[in-house]
Scaffold this active site. Structure first.
Site, PDB file in Angstrom:
ATOM      1  N   ASP A 184       0.819  -1.211   0.000  1.00 18.79           N
ATOM      2  CA  ASP A 184       0.000   0.000   0.000  1.00 18.79           C
ATOM      3  C   ASP A 184       0.859   1.269   0.000  1.00 18.79           C
ATOM      4  O   ASP A 184       2.034   1.257   0.373  1.00 18.79           O
ATOM      5  CB  ASP A 184      -0.894   0.030   1.242  1.00 18.79           C
ATOM      6  N   HIS A 235      -5.616   2.711  -4.364  1.00 19.39           N
ATOM      7  CA  HIS A 235      -5.645   3.006  -2.927  1.00 19.39           C
ATOM      8  C   HIS A 235      -6.080   4.453  -2.688  1.00 19.39           C
ATOM      9  O   HIS A 235      -5.665   5.075  -1.700  1.00 19.39           O
ATOM     10  CB  HIS A 235      -4.273   2.730  -2.322  1.00 19.39           C
ATOM     11  N   HIS A 239      -5.651   9.327  -0.041  1.00 23.38           N
ATOM     12  CA  HIS A 239      -5.627   8.473   1.144  1.00 23.38           C
ATOM     13  C   HIS A 239      -6.569   8.956   2.263  1.00 23.38           C
ATOM     14  O   HIS A 239      -6.195   8.975   3.441  1.00 23.38           O
ATOM     15  CB  HIS A 239      -4.207   8.353   1.691  1.00 23.38           C
ATOM     16  N   HIS A 326       3.688  -2.221   3.172  1.00 22.78           N
ATOM     17  CA  HIS A 326       3.633  -0.862   2.640  1.00 22.78           C
ATOM     18  C   HIS A 326       4.862  -0.576   1.785  1.00 22.78           C
ATOM     19  O   HIS A 326       5.978  -1.006   2.116  1.00 22.78           O
ATOM     20  CB  HIS A 326       3.514   0.159   3.777  1.00 22.78           C
TER      21      HIS A 326
END
Length: 371
Positions: A184, A235, A239, A326
Site C-alpha cells: 500500500d 488506494h 488516502h 507498505h
C-alpha cells in the site's frame, strides 16, 4: 460513417484464408446482451486485447439494431454469409467476467462486399468462427472504438451499443501454494524497485495498491510495476478514510487514481483497497470495482523493524494468504528480500490478487475480499 449502411440489403461472403496457431493471451468472456426487452447469454473471447464474438451470436444481438444483420455460418468450410438491414433501437452489451479459455487458431478471411475485396481477422475456437468486433465493424460499416487499456468498446459515437469489461483473469497454472503480497501507499524510491526485484527473482508477482498523488509524482515507478508483470491496485488519490465521504467524493478518489495510473502506463486499475480498511455500503456502491483488505497485517508501518515484520509474514503464510505491507519503508523492502526466497523454498508461489481470484474461483473466494 453509415454511407453504405442503409442503402440496400447487402450480402457479404467470407472465404477461407490462412489458418495458424495463434500464440496469444486468450481468456473467455461471459456476455450478457440486452436487446430491447430480450435478454441473451453468450460466450466470447478476448484474444490479445481483441474482443471476439461468435458470428451467429452477433447476428442475434444486432438484430433490429442500427447495424442489424443476420449470419449463416458453415464452420466446416469456414464460410459465412451476412445480410444487413433494418432500423435501429437501443442495444447494450455488457461483458460480465473472464475465465480460462482454450487455445485459438487465427485466420484471415477473404471478404467480398459489393465490388470490394477486404480482409477480416477471425479466429477458430472449438470449431466455431469468432470475429473481432472492431474488424467486423469495418466490413459492416459501423464505427467501433475499442480501447484495450480501459477495457471498453463504443461501437458508435452515439453510444447506442457499448461493452464494458468488468474484470479480467488470465489463464494461470501453478505448482505450489499461492500467496499474495500486497503493498500500500506507494510508489516510492525507497522500496518499489527493491520489491519488484525480490519478487522477480523467484518468478513471482504482487499487487501494488498505489496512491494517485504518488502515481502522478512517480509515473516511471508505476510503469516499472506494470511492465514487470505486477498488478496495480487503487488506494485512492489522497488516502482519506472513505467512510467519511459521500458517493461522489469516493468516486473521485478512485477514478482520479485510475486515471493517474493510466497516464503513467496505459492501463487502469481494476481492484481497490480502502485506506485503513474502512469501508461501508456507500463506498462499495459508489464505484464499480471490487475492494480487498487482507488476511495478515504485518504492522510494518508501525514497527518498521525488519525482524518483527519478517516474523509476521512467516507466521501468517498459508495457502491463499493476502499479506499487507507498505511500499514506503526500507525495512519493509528488506523484509521482503529476506522472506520471499525462504517462502519460495517452502513451496509458495507469489501471485497477484487477480491471479489468486482465478486460482480460487473468483474474487469472492480471495481472503480479504470485501463482501
Amino acid at each position: 460513417m453509415f454511407k453504405r449502411f442503409f442503402a440496400i440489403l447487402l450480402t457479404t461472403v467470407f472465404c477461407l484464408g490462412t489458418v495458424s496457431v495463434f500464440a496469444a493471451e486468450t481468456v473467455c468472456l461471459d456476455v450478457s446482451v440486452t436487446c430491447g426487452e430480450n435478454n441473451y447469454e453468450f460466450n466470447g473471447f478476448n484474444v490479445d486485447g481483441r474482443v471476439c464474438l461468435r458470428l451467429q451470436d452477433l447476428s442475434t444481438a444486432f438484430k433490429g439494431s442500427r447495424c442489424s444483420f443476420s449470419a449463416s455460418v458453415d464452420s466446416s468450410s469456414m464460410t459465412a454469409v451476412i445480410t444487413r438491414g433494418a432500423e435501429p433501437f437501443e442495444t447494450d452489451l455488457f461483458v460480465k467476467s473472464y475465465v480460462t479459455a482454450p487455445a485459438v487458431e487465427s485466420t484471415k478471411l477473404s471478404v467480398k462486399a459489393d465490388s470490394e475485396e477486404l480482409t477480416l481477422d477471425a479466429y477458430l475456437i472449438d470449431g466455431e468462427i469468432f470475429c473481432e468486433v472492431r474488424a467486423l465493424g469495418g466490413v459492416l460499416m459501423f464505427d467501433p472504438v475499442y480501447n484495450s487499456e480501459n477495457k471498453s468498446i463504443d461501437l458508435c459515437s452515439g453510444g447506442w451499443l457499448t461493452a464494458e469489461i468488468i474484470s479480467e483473469r488470465s489463464a494461470l497454472k501453478i505448482q505450489g501454494k499461492p500467496i499474495c503480497l500486497t503493498f500500500d501507499d506507494g510508489p516510492s524510491y525507497t522500496s518499489t524497485e527493491r520489491l519488484i526485484k525480490a519478487l522477480s527473482a523467484v518468478g513471482g508477482h504482487g499487487t501494488f495498491f498505489v496512491v494517485g498523488e504518488r502515481a502522478e509524482e512517480y509515473p516511471n515507478l508505476i510503469k516499472a510495476i506494470y511492465e514487470s508483470g505486477n498488478q496495480l491496485g487503487n488506494h485512492t488519490y489522497s488516502h482519506p478514510q472513505l467512510t467519511s465521504l459521500g458517493s461522489a467524493s469516493v468516486a473521485r478518489e478512485i477514478n482520479s487514481t485510475s486515471n493517474a495510473v493510466y497516464n503513467a502506463c496505459g492501463t487502469y486499475t481494476y481492484v481497490a483497497r480502502p485506506p485503513y480498511g474502512a469501508i461501508n455500503s456507500v463506498v462499495k456502491t459508489a464505484v464499480n470495482i471490487p475492494f480487498f483488505n487482507w488476511s495478515v497485517d504485518t504492522l510494518d508501518w508501525k514497527y518498521r523493524n525488519a525482524d518483527y515484520v519478517y516474523s509476521q509474514i512467516m507466521n501468517g503464510a498459508e495457502d491463499g494468504a493476502v499479506i499487507l505491507l507498505h511500499d514506503l519503508y526500507a525495512s519493509s523492502a528488506a523484509t521482503v528480500e529476506r522472506a520471499v526466497p525462504e517462502l519460495a523454498a517452502k513451496g509458495y508461489v507469489f501471485v497477484t490478487i487477480d491471479e489468486m481470484a482465478q486460482l480460487k474461483g473468483g474474487y469472492d473466494k480471495v481472503l480479504g475480499y470485501v463482501k
